[in-house]
Design an enzyme around this catalytic site. Structure first.
Site, PDB file in Angstrom:
ATOM      1  N   PRO A   2     112.936  16.504   7.773  1.00 59.13           N
ATOM      2  CA  PRO A   2     112.321  15.571   8.726  1.00 59.13           C
ATOM      3  C   PRO A   2     113.383  14.751   9.441  1.00 59.13           C
ATOM      4  O   PRO A   2     114.302  14.230   8.813  1.00 59.13           O
ATOM      5  CB  PRO A   2     111.441  14.694   7.829  1.00 59.13           C
ATOM      6  CG  PRO A   2     111.188  15.499   6.607  1.00 59.13           C
ATOM      7  CD  PRO A   2     112.427  16.321   6.408  1.00 59.13           C
ATOM      8  N   GLU A   3     113.279  14.643  10.751  1.00 56.32           N
ATOM      9  CA  GLU A   3     114.209  13.847  11.526  1.00 56.32           C
ATOM     10  C   GLU A   3     113.464  12.648  12.094  1.00 56.32           C
ATOM     11  O   GLU A   3     112.310  12.398  11.749  1.00 56.32           O
ATOM     12  CB  GLU A   3     114.863  14.709  12.607  1.00 56.32           C
ATOM     13  CG  GLU A   3     115.666  15.873  12.018  1.00 56.32           C
ATOM     14  CD  GLU A   3     116.442  16.655  13.067  1.00 56.32           C
ATOM     15  OE1 GLU A   3     116.747  16.097  14.130  1.00 56.32           O
ATOM     16  OE2 GLU A   3     116.745  17.834  12.819  1.00 56.32           O
ATOM     17  N   LYS A  61     116.067   7.947   9.937  1.00 54.13           N
ATOM     18  CA  LYS A  61     115.152   8.759   9.132  1.00 54.13           C
ATOM     19  C   LYS A  61     114.639   7.998   7.914  1.00 54.13           C
ATOM     20  O   LYS A  61     113.895   8.559   7.118  1.00 54.13           O
ATOM     21  CB  LYS A  61     115.873  10.024   8.666  1.00 54.13           C
ATOM     22  CG  LYS A  61     116.500  10.843   9.798  1.00 54.13           C
ATOM     23  CD  LYS A  61     117.343  11.976   9.242  1.00 54.13           C
ATOM     24  CE  LYS A  61     118.148  12.654  10.337  1.00 54.13           C
ATOM     25  NZ  LYS A  61     118.998  13.743   9.809  1.00 54.13           N
ATOM     26  N   ARG A 124     110.964  19.880  -2.817  1.00 54.58           N
ATOM     27  CA  ARG A 124     112.314  20.101  -3.355  1.00 54.58           C
ATOM     28  C   ARG A 124     112.849  18.911  -4.153  1.00 54.58           C
ATOM     29  O   ARG A 124     113.915  18.989  -4.756  1.00 54.58           O
ATOM     30  CB  ARG A 124     113.269  20.435  -2.210  1.00 54.58           C
ATOM     31  CG  ARG A 124     112.843  21.670  -1.423  1.00 54.58           C
ATOM     32  CD  ARG A 124     113.841  21.992  -0.330  1.00 54.58           C
ATOM     33  NE  ARG A 124     113.385  23.094   0.506  1.00 54.58           N
ATOM     34  CZ  ARG A 124     114.063  23.564   1.552  1.00 54.58           C
ATOM     35  NH1 ARG A 124     115.221  23.022   1.886  1.00 54.58           N
ATOM     36  NH2 ARG A 124     113.586  24.559   2.268  1.00 54.58           N
ATOM     37  N   ARG A 218     136.394   8.242  18.906  1.00 55.48           N
ATOM     38  CA  ARG A 218     136.474   9.245  17.850  1.00 55.48           C
ATOM     39  C   ARG A 218     137.444  10.353  18.250  1.00 55.48           C
ATOM     40  O   ARG A 218     137.709  10.575  19.426  1.00 55.48           O
ATOM     41  CB  ARG A 218     135.097   9.846  17.578  1.00 55.48           C
ATOM     42  CG  ARG A 218     134.057   8.847  17.068  1.00 55.48           C
ATOM     43  CD  ARG A 218     134.403   8.391  15.658  1.00 55.48           C
ATOM     44  NE  ARG A 218     133.511   7.335  15.199  1.00 55.48           N
ATOM     45  CZ  ARG A 218     132.421   7.553  14.475  1.00 55.48           C
ATOM     46  NH1 ARG A 218     132.091   8.792  14.140  1.00 55.48           N
ATOM     47  NH2 ARG A 218     131.670   6.548  14.086  1.00 55.48           N
ATOM     48  N   ARG A 328     125.882  25.094   9.026  1.00 58.76           N
ATOM     49  CA  ARG A 328     124.618  25.225   9.755  1.00 58.76           C
ATOM     50  C   ARG A 328     124.901  26.060  11.000  1.00 58.76           C
ATOM     51  O   ARG A 328     125.773  26.905  10.994  1.00 58.76           O
ATOM     52  CB  ARG A 328     124.050  23.843  10.089  1.00 58.76           C
ATOM     53  CG  ARG A 328     123.488  23.110   8.886  1.00 58.76           C
ATOM     54  CD  ARG A 328     123.000  21.729   9.244  1.00 58.76           C
ATOM     55  NE  ARG A 328     124.092  20.768   9.347  1.00 58.76           N
ATOM     56  CZ  ARG A 328     123.916  19.469   9.540  1.00 58.76           C
ATOM     57  NH1 ARG A 328     122.682  18.984   9.677  1.00 58.76           N
ATOM     58  NH2 ARG A 328     124.940  18.651   9.609  1.00 58.76           N
TER      59      ARG A 328
END
Length: 342
Positions: A2-3, A61, A124, A218, A328
């Site tokens: 879930p985001e 989240k 999970r 960054r 990913r």
């Protein structure tokens, strides 16, 4: 997983039910779902029962419910719910059959619905619930998103006036005031477990200029930066790919090579993608991602890049490609999204 949109859909569904609700019973069916709670399950149960939930708040989240215990506590508390990979908070009637894989059950007496159940379901068991002490926000702003009416906004005063007029139409409505009502005390505090998480792009207190400055400082790929919950929260793999596609930015674009204008455009697209997903109930690929009533979202039908490898780019027709990224995948258009050196 879930985001932000999925968690916000859950928050928005729970908020009108939990506000002012008294916890009448708690059942812990699997203590593994209390792994972030400091103390045994009996402590979790004893402190919750008899207390009152003030609202439902979200940052990124993370979801929490400001909480007033029946017995005085030295520090303000919140019930924190982290959904992890497969967690759900489902709203059920008090006599609803037990949900499969329910880990924690909260029975509450809601001012709006009466006796109802909040079922924390998690396949999970990466998610959790915990009672946590809260701390003041450093900037004195509301800790997270709880809906405009609960954040002390000018719209809240208009909402209050409209509700008062509807409830008592024979009474003259008071003159409109430009004063902003004070936010409730709980709105200005954040659970300790959430305090390190940055604000998300939909938060009214999100400081875009500051985030752009930190982003450009960054030395990493822009997608890695978007996924850094210490820079901005709530953006996961799906929405990062969609936002980068919309802004025509390659996932491996060096952050130091982004212009300030392009960085602002990217954050604007992040916000637009999240709002669109919210309007469609989030992204659902299986039964794990549902709202409080167990219904799936439909944003997956609107995806332009994520999961679309081999299909034509909606913008230029070039086939979308899938590339390995941090255990990913990234999905992008090789023509529209090219790495820029300046």
């Amino acid at each position: 997983m879930p985001e932000l949109p999925e968690v916000e859909v859950v928050r928005a569904g729970l908020a009108p039910v939990v506000a002012g609700s008294v916890v009448t019973g708690v059942t812990v069916l699997d203590e593994r779902s209390l792994k972030r709670h400091r103390g045994p399950s009996v402590d979790f149960v004893d402190r919750l029962v008899g207390g009152t939930l003030d609202s439902a708040v979200r940052r990124g989240k993370f979801l929490w419910f400001p909480f007033e215990p029946a017995e005085r506590h030295d520090h303000p508390l919140a019930l924190v719910a982290h959904l992890g990979m497969s967690g759900q908070v489902l709203l059920r009637s008090s006599d609803h059959p037990a949900d499969r894989l329910m880990r924690i059950r909260l029975d509450v007496d809601s001012p709006s619905l009466g006796r109802v159940r909040l079922a924390f379901v998690d396949q999970r068991i990466f998610g959790s619930m915990a009672l946590d002490e809260t701390v003041p926000t450093p900037d004195g702003r509301a800790a997270g998103y709880a809906g405009a009416h609960l954040l002390g906004s000018p719209e809240a005063a208009a909402d209050d006036a409209a509700r008062a007029a509807a409830a008592a139409p024979s009474v003259a409505a008071p003159a409109a005031s430009s004063a902003v009502p004070a936010a409730p005390a709980w709105a200005l505090r954040v659970p300790q477990q959430v305090a390190h998480i940055a604000r998300d792009p939909l938060d009214p207190a999100f400081d875009e200029s500051a985030v752009v400055t930190r982003l450009l400082a960054r030395r990493t790929g822009v997608k890695r930066a978007l996924l850094d919950q210490g820079l901005l929260s709530g953006v996961g793999n799906i929405y990062a790919d969609e936002s980068l596609w919309a802004a025509r930015v390659h996932p491996e674009q060096p952050t130091e090579a982004l212009s300030r204008a392009r960085a602002r455009l990217l954050l604007s697209e992040v916000r637009a993608v999240l709002l669109k997903a919210l309007g469609e109930g989030g992204t659902s690929f299986d039964a794990q991602y549902v709202n409080v009533n167990g219904q799936s979202g439909y944003f997956s039908h609107s995806l332009a890049a994520y999961g679309q490898q081999g299909r034509p780019c909606p913008r230029c027709g070039t086939a979308i490609v899938r590339e390995a990224f941090m255990n990913r995948s990234s999905h992008l258009c090789p023509r529209c999204q090219r790495v820029r050196t300046a």
